[in-house]
Design an enzyme around this catalytic site. Structure first.
Site, short mmCIF file in Angstrom:
data_model
loop_
_atom_site.label_atom_id
_atom_site.label_comp_id
_atom_site.label_asym_id
_atom_site.label_seq_id
_atom_site.Cartn_x
_atom_site.Cartn_y
_atom_site.Cartn_z
CG HIS A 1 4.09 7.45 0.00
ND1 HIS A 1 3.38 6.58 -0.80
CD2 HIS A 1 5.38 7.39 -0.42
CE1 HIS A 1 4.21 6.00 -1.66
NE2 HIS A 1 5.42 6.50 -1.47
CD GLN B 1 2.11 5.89 -5.88
OE1 GLN B 1 1.66 6.33 -6.94
NE2 GLN B 1 1.42 5.89 -4.76
CG ASP C 1 11.26 4.77 3.58
OD1 ASP C 1 10.50 5.23 2.72
OD2 ASP C 1 11.87 3.68 3.44
CB ILE C 2 11.11 0.00 6.15
CG1 ILE C 2 11.45 -1.19 7.03
CG2 ILE C 2 11.15 -0.37 4.68
CD1 ILE C 2 10.41 -2.30 7.00
P1 5GP Z 1 7.53 4.95 -3.27
O1 5GP Z 1 8.51 4.39 -4.25
O2 5GP Z 1 6.19 4.24 -3.37
O3 5GP Z 1 7.42 6.43 -3.33
O4 5GP Z 1 8.15 4.65 -1.85
C1 5GP Z 1 7.63 3.74 -0.93
C2 5GP Z 1 8.51 3.81 0.30
O5 5GP Z 1 7.89 3.04 1.31
C3 5GP Z 1 9.92 3.24 0.10
O6 5GP Z 1 10.88 4.24 0.42
C4 5GP Z 1 9.98 2.06 1.07
O7 5GP Z 1 11.24 1.92 1.72
C5 5GP Z 1 8.88 2.37 2.07
N1 5GP Z 1 8.24 1.20 2.64
C6 5GP Z 1 7.74 0.14 1.96
N2 5GP Z 1 7.20 -0.76 2.79
C7 5GP Z 1 7.37 -0.25 4.05
C8 5GP Z 1 7.01 -0.72 5.34
O8 5GP Z 1 6.44 -1.80 5.54
N3 5GP Z 1 7.32 0.09 6.39
C9 5GP Z 1 7.95 1.29 6.23
N4 5GP Z 1 8.22 1.99 7.33
N5 5GP Z 1 8.30 1.76 5.03
C10 5GP Z 1 8.01 1.00 3.95
#
Ligand code: 5GP
Ligand code: ZN
Length: 115
Positions: A102, A96, A33-34
């Site tokens: 994911h 999300q 994760d970034i």
């Molecule tokens: P969600 O809130 O959708 O469950 O989490 C999305 C996750 O994706 C977040 O923890 C965010 O830091 C990660 N993320 C978003 N964009 C990128 C990206 O371009 N690269 C990586 N490695 N992680 C990302």
């Protein structure tokens, strides 16, 4: 394999956006994760675009099983020994942010930045 050209995780799967890969096979990709919450924080995604856990159907059963089996294997490989969290945020009320299914896998020694 279906991809959504507007989807950031589809772009990562295609290699158009760089990522730090943890694991890859023909069906799944895992990458760090970034914005990690903890010393270990990676995401497991299907390579094919599927918007969320809400959209899962019987045809996805084997793939989901594979994702769940992969999570503990990869945390072990990354040296996590004291437990970890798995989180699937789903839809707007589920917070999300990226609409491509994911599993967050989060672990390593506390304290964590979040979670
Ligand atoms: P969600 O809130 O959708 O469950 O989490 C999305 C996750 O994706 C977040 O923890 C965010 O830091 C990660 N993320 C978003 N964009 C990128 C990206 O371009 N690269 C990586 N490695 N992680 C990302
Ligand atoms: Zn996608």
């Amino acid at each position: 394999m279906t991809a959504d050209p507007t989807c950031i995780f589809c772009k990562i799967v295609a290699g158009h956006v760089p990522s730090k890969k943890v694991y890859e096979d023909d069906e799944l990709l895992a990458f760090h994760d970034i914005n990690p919450w903890a010393p270990v924080h990676f995401l497991i995604v299907p390579k094919t675009h599927l918007a969320s856990f809400y959209d899962v159907e019987a045809q996805h059963q084997a793939m989901l099983g594979k994702m769940m089996v992969l999570a503990p294997r990869l945390v072990r490989d990354l040296g996590v020994t004291n437990g970890f969290r798995t989180i699937i945020n789903t839809g707007a009320d589920g917070r999300q942010e990226v609409p491509h299914l994911h599993i967050h896998v989060i672990g390593g020694p506390r304290p964590w930045a979040r979670g």
